[in-house]
Design an enzyme around this catalytic site. Structure first.
Site, PDB file in Angstrom:
ATOM      1  N   GLU A 196      15.465  -9.035  18.471  1.00  0.00           N
ATOM      2  CA  GLU A 196      17.163  -9.376  18.343  1.00  0.00           C
ATOM      3  C   GLU A 196      17.782 -10.013  17.785  1.00  0.00           C
ATOM      4  O   GLU A 196      17.555 -11.338  18.404  1.00  0.00           O
ATOM      5  CB  GLU A 196      18.201  -8.411  18.599  1.00  0.00           C
ATOM      6  N   LYS A 228      10.987 -15.585  18.748  1.00  0.00           N
ATOM      7  CA  LYS A 228      12.904 -15.698  18.425  1.00  0.00           C
ATOM      8  C   LYS A 228      12.561 -17.340  18.956  1.00  0.00           C
ATOM      9  O   LYS A 228      13.355 -17.122  19.312  1.00  0.00           O
ATOM     10  CB  LYS A 228      12.538 -14.161  19.589  1.00  0.00           C
ATOM     11  N   CYS A 264      22.190 -16.924  24.503  1.00  0.00           N
ATOM     12  CA  CYS A 264      20.860 -17.540  24.410  1.00  0.00           C
ATOM     13  C   CYS A 264      20.635 -18.693  24.165  1.00  0.00           C
ATOM     14  O   CYS A 264      19.247 -19.099  24.617  1.00  0.00           O
ATOM     15  CB  CYS A 264      20.778 -16.694  22.722  1.00  0.00           C
TER      16      CYS A 264
HETATM   17  P1  NAD Z   1      23.749  -7.458  28.710  1.00  0.00           P
HETATM   18  O1  NAD Z   1      23.392  -8.377  30.090  1.00  0.00           O
HETATM   19  O2  NAD Z   1      24.674  -7.929  28.089  1.00  0.00           O
HETATM   20  O3  NAD Z   1      23.133  -6.501  28.490  1.00  0.00           O
HETATM   21  C1  NAD Z   1      22.629  -6.005  29.511  1.00  0.00           C
HETATM   22  C2  NAD Z   1      22.804  -4.611  30.126  1.00  0.00           C
HETATM   23  O4  NAD Z   1      21.271  -4.294  30.685  1.00  0.00           O
HETATM   24  C3  NAD Z   1      23.356  -5.216  30.999  1.00  0.00           C
HETATM   25  O5  NAD Z   1      24.255  -3.710  31.189  1.00  0.00           O
HETATM   26  C4  NAD Z   1      22.716  -4.422  32.601  1.00  0.00           C
HETATM   27  O6  NAD Z   1      23.019  -3.604  33.317  1.00  0.00           O
HETATM   28  C5  NAD Z   1      21.973  -3.697  32.135  1.00  0.00           C
HETATM   29  N1  NAD Z   1      19.931  -3.444  32.469  1.00  0.00           N
HETATM   30  C6  NAD Z   1      19.935  -4.700  33.565  1.00  0.00           C
HETATM   31  N2  NAD Z   1      18.670  -3.630  34.064  1.00  0.00           N
HETATM   32  C7  NAD Z   1      18.796  -2.659  34.078  1.00  0.00           C
HETATM   33  C8  NAD Z   1      18.065  -1.562  34.140  1.00  0.00           C
HETATM   34  N3  NAD Z   1      16.032  -1.473  34.964  1.00  0.00           N
HETATM   35  N4  NAD Z   1      18.267  -0.349  34.082  1.00  0.00           N
HETATM   36  C9  NAD Z   1      19.404  -0.288  33.105  1.00  0.00           C
HETATM   37  N5  NAD Z   1      19.765  -0.813  32.827  1.00  0.00           N
HETATM   38  C10 NAD Z   1      19.879  -2.708  32.867  1.00  0.00           C
HETATM   39  O7  NAD Z   1      22.427  -8.830  28.019  1.00  0.00           O
HETATM   40  P2  NAD Z   1      22.153  -8.982  26.243  1.00  0.00           P
HETATM   41  O8  NAD Z   1      23.734  -9.701  25.340  1.00  0.00           O
HETATM   42  O9  NAD Z   1      22.663  -7.818  25.565  1.00  0.00           O
HETATM   43  O10 NAD Z   1      20.728  -9.130  26.612  1.00  0.00           O
HETATM   44  C11 NAD Z   1      19.620  -8.093  26.180  1.00  0.00           C
HETATM   45  C12 NAD Z   1      18.897  -9.107  25.332  1.00  0.00           C
HETATM   46  O11 NAD Z   1      18.706  -9.106  24.188  1.00  0.00           O
HETATM   47  C13 NAD Z   1      18.276 -10.344  26.591  1.00  0.00           C
HETATM   48  O12 NAD Z   1      17.398 -10.801  26.562  1.00  0.00           O
HETATM   49  C14 NAD Z   1      18.751 -11.671  25.414  1.00  0.00           C
HETATM   50  O13 NAD Z   1      18.122 -12.592  25.262  1.00  0.00           O
HETATM   51  C15 NAD Z   1      19.046 -10.965  23.963  1.00  0.00           C
HETATM   52  N6  NAD Z   1      19.740 -11.140  23.360  1.00  0.00           N
HETATM   53  C16 NAD Z   1      20.894 -11.257  22.236  1.00  0.00           C
HETATM   54  C17 NAD Z   1      21.763 -11.906  22.283  1.00  0.00           C
HETATM   55  C18 NAD Z   1      22.615 -11.545  21.973  1.00  0.00           C
HETATM   56  O14 NAD Z   1      23.599 -12.254  21.434  1.00  0.00           O
HETATM   57  N7  NAD Z   1      23.542 -11.472  22.971  1.00  0.00           N
HETATM   58  C19 NAD Z   1      20.777 -11.685  20.933  1.00  0.00           C
HETATM   59  C20 NAD Z   1      19.501 -11.476  20.307  1.00  0.00           C
HETATM   60  C21 NAD Z   1      18.627 -11.146  21.712  1.00  0.00           C
HETATM   61  C1  UDX Z   2      22.398 -17.023  18.668  1.00  0.00           C
HETATM   62  C2  UDX Z   2      21.321 -16.731  17.234  1.00  0.00           C
HETATM   63  O1  UDX Z   2      22.226 -17.503  16.212  1.00  0.00           O
HETATM   64  C3  UDX Z   2      21.128 -15.610  16.753  1.00  0.00           C
HETATM   65  O2  UDX Z   2      20.215 -15.253  16.067  1.00  0.00           O
HETATM   66  C4  UDX Z   2      20.578 -14.611  18.076  1.00  0.00           C
HETATM   67  O3  UDX Z   2      20.026 -13.486  18.287  1.00  0.00           O
HETATM   68  C5  UDX Z   2      20.750 -15.054  19.513  1.00  0.00           C
HETATM   69  O4  UDX Z   2      22.122 -16.381  19.521  1.00  0.00           O
HETATM   70  P1  UDX Z   2      24.621 -15.742  18.964  1.00  0.00           P
HETATM   71  O5  UDX Z   2      24.782 -17.037  20.358  1.00  0.00           O
HETATM   72  O6  UDX Z   2      25.479 -14.960  19.283  1.00  0.00           O
HETATM   73  O7  UDX Z   2      23.619 -15.760  18.521  1.00  0.00           O
HETATM   74  O8  UDX Z   2      26.068 -17.203  18.149  1.00  0.00           O
HETATM   75  P2  UDX Z   2      25.715 -18.257  17.025  1.00  0.00           P
HETATM   76  O9  UDX Z   2      26.998 -17.594  15.727  1.00  0.00           O
HETATM   77  O10 UDX Z   2      24.710 -18.546  16.805  1.00  0.00           O
HETATM   78  O11 UDX Z   2      26.763 -19.623  18.145  1.00  0.00           O
HETATM   79  C6  UDX Z   2      25.834 -20.143  19.186  1.00  0.00           C
HETATM   80  C7  UDX Z   2      26.829 -20.776  19.374  1.00  0.00           C
HETATM   81  O12 UDX Z   2      26.824 -22.414  18.941  1.00  0.00           O
HETATM   82  C8  UDX Z   2      28.593 -20.492  19.463  1.00  0.00           C
HETATM   83  O13 UDX Z   2      29.228 -21.148  20.267  1.00  0.00           O
HETATM   84  C9  UDX Z   2      29.223 -21.733  18.149  1.00  0.00           C
HETATM   85  O14 UDX Z   2      29.743 -21.674  18.770  1.00  0.00           O
HETATM   86  C10 UDX Z   2      27.743 -22.613  18.135  1.00  0.00           C
HETATM   87  N1  UDX Z   2      28.112 -23.340  16.732  1.00  0.00           N
HETATM   88  C11 UDX Z   2      27.102 -21.976  15.852  1.00  0.00           C
HETATM   89  C12 UDX Z   2      28.265 -24.020  16.496  1.00  0.00           C
HETATM   90  O15 UDX Z   2      28.441 -25.160  17.159  1.00  0.00           O
HETATM   91  N2  UDX Z   2      27.698 -24.626  15.101  1.00  0.00           N
HETATM   92  C13 UDX Z   2      27.027 -23.989  14.425  1.00  0.00           C
HETATM   93  O16 UDX Z   2      27.605 -24.540  12.943  1.00  0.00           O
HETATM   94  C14 UDX Z   2      26.771 -22.856  14.446  1.00  0.00           C
END
Ligand code: NAD
Ligand code: UDX
Length: 473
Positions: free
Chosen positions: A162, A222, A278
């Site tokens: 994602e 990713k 992330c």
């Molecule tokens: P998060 O912590 O917000 O959510 C994860 C959820 O999974 C939690 O609510 C937890 O309770 C649940 N969980 C864990 N083990 C479980 C199980 N065995 N059964 C059911 N539920 C379970 O995490 P997130 O930010 O959504 O990230 C999830 C993944 O996506 C990570 O690998 C992260 O690196 C990736 N990712 C995150 C972002 C972002 O912006 N947050 C963007 C891209 C990718």
């Molecule tokens: C990031 C990636 O952008 C996204 O593609 C991936 O799926 C998850 O990780 P996110 O961490 O949600 O997303 O936000 P992002 O907009 O990337 O910002 C990350 C951090 O960098 C923030 O603290 C932001 O304030 C900082 N940032 C971003 C800067 O300081 N300067 C910039 O120009 C851009």
């Protein structure tokens, strides 16, 4: 192969918004998002859409439209797995805090638990989609577990990382730059699985934006994307320090280099340092992978991005201390913003936490205001700081619901998050209520230096040096 039912394990920042958009765009598909965290599921099911566990512009409206129609949130994990044709794994993959790889490698225990649970429950063939960010080659471990502990049914594993960014998640999901799907292109079943997922996204994403690759390329892309993005932030932040010393202006430099179409103008905002769940985690994971293959130069290269980011956070707080006559002990300092960026309530790895830790070590009194982060979350974030135990820190860190009250009688104000509303404040009024000299530290570069100085602030903006240094004398 037509998908009629989807289950997503993990109702977090990715699972919730992603599945809401899939449910909206595929009304014929039943989407169930499950989680072991009951409170989180209750919040997703809350009648009050302001109480959803994730704040994202546009999310509540979509949930209001499809929840109870073809989108469901539940704690009944087994039932949802059993009913689904396709299962997304969207659980957290944090940095390991114990054992081999501690502080670097991704902790895959939640992923493995999901794989074992799917294997145990599934009584018919399933497509399993990695949505979580995973180290390259994790798919083979998942396949191994599924094939060796399952009930003899067939599993196809896809990688579908994602790319949404928090704060713009819904827009990113509705209009993605690309959708990446990695699968086993060497066999027919693998191809069918890829096509089934392409069909889902094809409901709203133009086909030319849906990329299909082998699984390893997808997994590694990713980590690579996040490493490149974080590297840009560390690069511009490194230049911000040179600007402050030389009289160059980082905002002019960003603009000048961003107009080069090879560089591009996005992601060049100097800041107090990147946060979020992330960037740091994924780079550390990449560093660990490189080291495990003996690629030490590659590992060192990427590690520097994190070192620079830590430096940026520390130098921001150091500057506050040295500007306030080398002591902040007993002084009230207000923080505007606690979230790691605007338009999210997520605080994971937020620069504000590290800056707070450093200032609390110096015995400052902190007054925190963030438009979307709740007091409970802020206290949770300071539970394990290096400065002092939370029982002590709680006495020195207060959370405010009114920004003007937070900024009253302060010696300094620090802007940690770039929330738009901060630009609209009555800064004359803020100035009147402060101790003098009134110091303002803009870690996001969102205010106008001339205007702030006209009001009377001693104003520091990241990446801007002393004005007396800019003329050609
Ligand atoms: P998060 O912590 O917000 O959510 C994860 C959820 O999974 C939690 O609510 C937890 O309770 C649940 N969980 C864990 N083990 C479980 C199980 N065995 N059964 C059911 N539920 C379970 O995490 P997130 O930010 O959504 O990230 C999830 C993944 O996506 C990570 O690998 C992260 O690196 C990736 N990712 C995150 C972002 C972002 O912006 N947050 C963007 C891209 C990718
Ligand atoms: C990031 C990636 O952008 C996204 O593609 C991936 O799926 C998850 O990780 P996110 O961490 O949600 O997303 O936000 P992002 O907009 O990337 O910002 C990350 C951090 O960098 C923030 O603290 C932001 O304030 C900082 N940032 C971003 C800067 O300081 N300067 C910039 O120009 C851009």
């Amino acid at each position: 192969m037509q998908i009629k039912s989807i289950c997503c394990i993990g109702a977090g920042y990715v699972g919730g918004p992603t599945m809401s958009v899939i449910a909206k765009k595929c009304p014929e598909v039943r989407v169930t998002v499950v989680d072991i965290n009951e409170a989180r599921i209750d919040a997703w099911n809350d009648k009050n859409y302001n109480s959803l566990p994730v704040f994202e512009p546009g999310l509540a409206e979509i949930v209001a439209e499809v929840r109870g129609e073809n989108l469901f949130f539940s704690t009944k994990v087994d039932k949802a797995i059993e009913e689904a044709d396709m299962i997304f794994i969207s659980v957290n993959t944090p940095t390991k805090t114990y054992g081999k790889g501690k502080g670097m490698a991704a902790d895959l225990k939640y992923i493995e638990l999901c794989a074992r649970q799917i294997a145990k429950v599934a009584k018919r063939d399933k497509i399993v989609v990695e949505k979580s960010t995973l180290p390259v080659r994790t798919a083979s471990a998942i396949k191994d577990i599924l094939d060796n502990t399952g009930n003899g049914v067939q599993f196809q594993i896809l990688s579908n990382p994602e790319f949404l960014a928090e704060g713009t998640a819904i827009q990113d999901l509705l209009n993605p730059d690309r959708v990446l799907i990695g699968g086993d292109i060497s066999n027919k079943k693998g191809e069918e699985a890829i096509n089934a997922l392409v069909e889902i996204y094809g409901k709203w994403v133009p086909k030319e934006k849906i990329l299909t690759t082998n699984v390893w390329s997808s997994e590694l892309s990713k980590l690579t994307a996040n490493a490149f993005l974080a590297q840009r932030v560390s690069s511009i932040n490194a230049m911000s320090e040179i600007c402050e010393k030389t009289g160059a202006d980082i905002y002019e430099v960003s603009r000048a280099i961003g107009m080069d179409s090879r560089i591009g103008s996005k992601f060049l905002n100097a800041s107090v340092g990147f946060g979020g769940s992330c960037f740091q985690k994924d780079i550390l994971n990449l560093v660990y992978i490189a080291k495990s293959y003996g690629l030490n130069e590659v590992a060192d290269y990427w590690e520097q991005v994190i070192i620079m980011n830590d430096h940026q956070k520390n130098r921001f707080s150091d500057n506050i201390v040295s500007t306030l006559y080398n002591t902040v002990s007993g002084k009230k300092i207000a923080f505007l913003g606690w979230a790691f960026k605007k338009n999210t309530n997520d605080t994971r790895e937020s620069a504000a936490i590290k800056v707070a830790d450093n200032l609390l070590s110096e015995q400052a009194n902190l007054a925190i205001y963030d438009p979307k982060v709740k007091e409970k979350q802020i206290y949770f974030d300071i539970e394990n700081l290096e400065s002092r135990p939370i029982s002590e820190n709680k006495k020195y860190l207060k959370v405010f619901e009114d920004p003007y009250k937070a900024m009253e009688n302060t010696h300094g104000i620090a802007i940690l998050t770039e929330w738009d509303e901060f630009k609209e404040y009555d800064w004359e009024k803020v100035y009147q209520q402060m101790n003098k000299p009134a110091f303002l530290f803009d870690g996001r570069g969102i205010l106008d230096k001339k205007e702030m100085e006209r009001i009377g602030f001693v104003y520091y903006k990241i990446g801007l040096g002393d004005e007396s240094n800019t003329s050609l004398k």
